[in-house]
Design an enzyme around this catalytic site. Sequence first.
Site, PDB file in Angstrom:
ATOM      1  N   SER A   1       0.831  -1.203   0.000  1.00  0.00           N
ATOM      2  CA  SER A   1       0.000   0.000   0.000  1.00  0.00           C
ATOM      3  C   SER A   1       0.865   1.253   0.000  1.00  0.00           C
ATOM      4  O   SER A   1       1.652   1.476   0.928  1.00  0.00           O
ATOM      5  CB  SER A   1      -0.893   0.004   1.235  1.00  0.00           C
ATOM      6  OG  SER A   1      -1.469   1.288   1.386  1.00  0.00           O
TER       7      SER A   1
ATOM      8  N   HIS B   1      -1.513  -1.462  -3.935  1.00  0.00           N
ATOM      9  CA  HIS B   1      -2.749  -1.058  -3.267  1.00  0.00           C
ATOM     10  C   HIS B   1      -2.770   0.463  -3.130  1.00  0.00           C
ATOM     11  O   HIS B   1      -1.807   1.068  -2.659  1.00  0.00           O
ATOM     12  CB  HIS B   1      -2.802  -1.731  -1.900  1.00  0.00           C
ATOM     13  CG  HIS B   1      -4.092  -1.567  -1.169  1.00  0.00           C
ATOM     14  ND1 HIS B   1      -5.187  -2.371  -1.417  1.00  0.00           N
ATOM     15  CD2 HIS B   1      -4.457  -0.708  -0.196  1.00  0.00           C
ATOM     16  CE1 HIS B   1      -6.178  -1.999  -0.610  1.00  0.00           C
ATOM     17  NE2 HIS B   1      -5.760  -0.988   0.143  1.00  0.00           N
TER      18      HIS B   1
ATOM     19  N   ASP C   1      -4.966   3.565  -1.596  1.00  0.00           N
ATOM     20  CA  ASP C   1      -6.024   3.937  -0.657  1.00  0.00           C
ATOM     21  C   ASP C   1      -6.546   5.327  -0.954  1.00  0.00           C
ATOM     22  O   ASP C   1      -5.871   6.321  -0.695  1.00  0.00           O
ATOM     23  CB  ASP C   1      -5.474   3.892   0.770  1.00  0.00           C
ATOM     24  CG  ASP C   1      -5.235   2.472   1.243  1.00  0.00           C
ATOM     25  OD1 ASP C   1      -6.189   1.683   1.200  1.00  0.00           O
ATOM     26  OD2 ASP C   1      -4.099   2.165   1.638  1.00  0.00           O
TER      27      ASP C   1
ATOM     28  N   MET D   1      -8.960   8.153  -0.009  1.00  0.00           N
ATOM     29  CA  MET D   1      -9.754   8.620   1.144  1.00  0.00           C
ATOM     30  C   MET D   1     -10.272  10.017   0.851  1.00  0.00           C
ATOM     31  O   MET D   1      -9.530  10.853   0.307  1.00  0.00           O
ATOM     32  CB  MET D   1      -8.885   8.642   2.394  1.00  0.00           C
ATOM     33  CG  MET D   1      -8.236   7.300   2.697  1.00  0.00           C
ATOM     34  SD  MET D   1      -7.412   7.325   4.287  1.00  0.00           S
ATOM     35  CE  MET D   1      -6.581   5.740   4.251  1.00  0.00           C
TER      36      MET D   1
ATOM     37  N   HIS E   1      -8.605   0.991  -3.548  1.00  0.00           N
ATOM     38  CA  HIS E   1      -9.501   0.825  -2.404  1.00  0.00           C
ATOM     39  C   HIS E   1     -10.158   2.171  -2.121  1.00  0.00           C
ATOM     40  O   HIS E   1      -9.522   3.081  -1.586  1.00  0.00           O
ATOM     41  CB  HIS E   1      -8.653   0.343  -1.212  1.00  0.00           C
ATOM     42  CG  HIS E   1      -9.401   0.204   0.077  1.00  0.00           C
ATOM     43  ND1 HIS E   1      -8.766  -0.027   1.275  1.00  0.00           N
ATOM     44  CD2 HIS E   1     -10.728   0.244   0.369  1.00  0.00           C
ATOM     45  CE1 HIS E   1      -9.662  -0.111   2.250  1.00  0.00           C
ATOM     46  NE2 HIS E   1     -10.858   0.065   1.729  1.00  0.00           N
TER      47      HIS E   1
ATOM     48  N   MET F   1     -12.230   4.537  -0.129  1.00  0.00           N
ATOM     49  CA  MET F   1     -12.838   4.817   1.181  1.00  0.00           C
ATOM     50  C   MET F   1     -13.529   6.162   1.038  1.00  0.00           C
ATOM     51  O   MET F   1     -13.053   7.190   1.540  1.00  0.00           O
ATOM     52  CB  MET F   1     -11.756   4.836   2.267  1.00  0.00           C
ATOM     53  CG  MET F   1     -11.376   3.444   2.730  1.00  0.00           C
ATOM     54  SD  MET F   1      -9.795   3.418   3.599  1.00  0.00           S
ATOM     55  CE  MET F   1      -8.711   3.290   2.198  1.00  0.00           C
TER      56      MET F   1
ATOM     57  N   MET G   1     -11.334  -5.424   6.034  1.00  0.00           N
ATOM     58  CA  MET G   1     -10.521  -4.453   6.776  1.00  0.00           C
ATOM     59  C   MET G   1     -10.210  -5.054   8.137  1.00  0.00           C
ATOM     60  O   MET G   1     -11.116  -5.419   8.881  1.00  0.00           O
ATOM     61  CB  MET G   1     -11.269  -3.138   6.973  1.00  0.00           C
ATOM     62  CG  MET G   1     -11.494  -2.318   5.721  1.00  0.00           C
ATOM     63  SD  MET G   1     -10.058  -1.514   5.005  1.00  0.00           S
ATOM     64  CE  MET G   1      -9.123  -0.914   6.351  1.00  0.00           C
TER      65      MET G   1
ATOM     66  N   ASP H   1      -6.617  -6.263   4.986  1.00  0.00           N
ATOM     67  CA  ASP H   1      -6.026  -4.934   4.873  1.00  0.00           C
ATOM     68  C   ASP H   1      -5.976  -4.248   6.228  1.00  0.00           C
ATOM     69  O   ASP H   1      -7.001  -3.899   6.809  1.00  0.00           O
ATOM     70  CB  ASP H   1      -6.868  -4.116   3.881  1.00  0.00           C
ATOM     71  CG  ASP H   1      -6.299  -2.728   3.634  1.00  0.00           C
ATOM     72  OD1 ASP H   1      -5.175  -2.446   4.087  1.00  0.00           O
ATOM     73  OD2 ASP H   1      -6.988  -1.924   2.974  1.00  0.00           O
TER      74      ASP H   1
HETATM   75  C1  DX5 Z   1      -6.131   1.768   5.990  1.00  0.00           C
HETATM   76  C2  DX5 Z   1      -5.790   1.339   4.583  1.00  0.00           C
HETATM   77  C3  DX5 Z   1      -4.686   0.359   4.462  1.00  0.00           C
HETATM   78  C4  DX5 Z   1      -3.345   0.809   4.973  1.00  0.00           C
HETATM   79  C5  DX5 Z   1      -2.682  -0.389   5.579  1.00  0.00           C
HETATM   80  O1  DX5 Z   1      -7.337   2.449   5.993  1.00  0.00           O
HETATM   81  O2  DX5 Z   1      -6.924   0.757   3.955  1.00  0.00           O
HETATM   82  O3  DX5 Z   1      -4.567  -0.107   3.125  1.00  0.00           O
HETATM   83  O4  DX5 Z   1      -2.487   1.301   3.965  1.00  0.00           O
HETATM   84  O5  DX5 Z   1      -1.523   0.021   6.194  1.00  0.00           O
HETATM   85  P1  DX5 Z   1      -0.779  -0.893   7.267  1.00  0.00           P
HETATM   86  O6  DX5 Z   1      -0.305  -2.116   6.535  1.00  0.00           O
HETATM   87  O7  DX5 Z   1       0.331  -0.015   7.741  1.00  0.00           O
HETATM   88  O8  DX5 Z   1      -1.772  -1.230   8.338  1.00  0.00           O
HETATM   89 ZN    ZN Z   2      -6.603  -0.170   1.919  1.00  0.00          ZN
END
Ligand code: DX5
Ligand code: ZN
Length: 221
Positions: A13, A38, A40, A42, A71, A73, A142, A180
Amino acid sequence: MMLKMNKIVVSPSILSADFADFGSAVSQIDLSGAEWIHMDVMDGSFVPNLTFGPPLISALRSRTKAIFDVHLMTVNPRHLIKDFADAGANLISFHYEAEENIKENLEYIRSLGLKAGIAIAPSTSYNVLEEALPFLDLVLIMTVNPGYGGQILIPECLEKAEKLAKMRENLNLNFRISVDGGINEQTAEQAIKAGADTLVIGSAFFGNPDKKGLVSRLQGN
Ligand code: DX5
Ligand code: ZN
């Protein structure tokens, strides 16, 4: 009975990368032997944090052949999907908690030629996905509360992988089961034992100087 098992995929990620140098993050991932990246997304609304959108994804697209595992969010994921598809996403997961028209949304993602996934937050039961399972390519469990990297895995969430792996077998489906949040070598082992076949890994990847060794061990080589 031994359940069917997919090959393990590692999806580092870039949330844990140096935000001043995403190009280098992508090279580090490619060199590590990981096949997915990956991303993320947000929106500051579904989760308090705010990250990046389609322009970053399209800027990185020419740098690598890796699968872009996006992903979302975000609230109203539907209206963002086309832009992420055009930017070069290969797989888009949206949150069950953020969308009412689950099946239509999955079909829409697939109609654009992409793989479709649903993410579930720690407080959401695996049960809610039952009807959607035939229409998806990946369930993203998650294992921390969405919003930030570097958190500690919530062990109870791994039971969902076990249940979903059984449902997949019983229904003769072949979606991937991704975990994740808080994944490192130790928790990855527990997650795989529970039934996960796709490992999202942020801080434990970028914090490890031997990324190639890490990925190879996670892949079971
Ligand atoms: C959190 C994200 C994850 C995050 C995971 O909301 O969806 O993808 O990058 O990071 P680690 O592996 O550090 O928990
Ligand atoms: Zn994620």
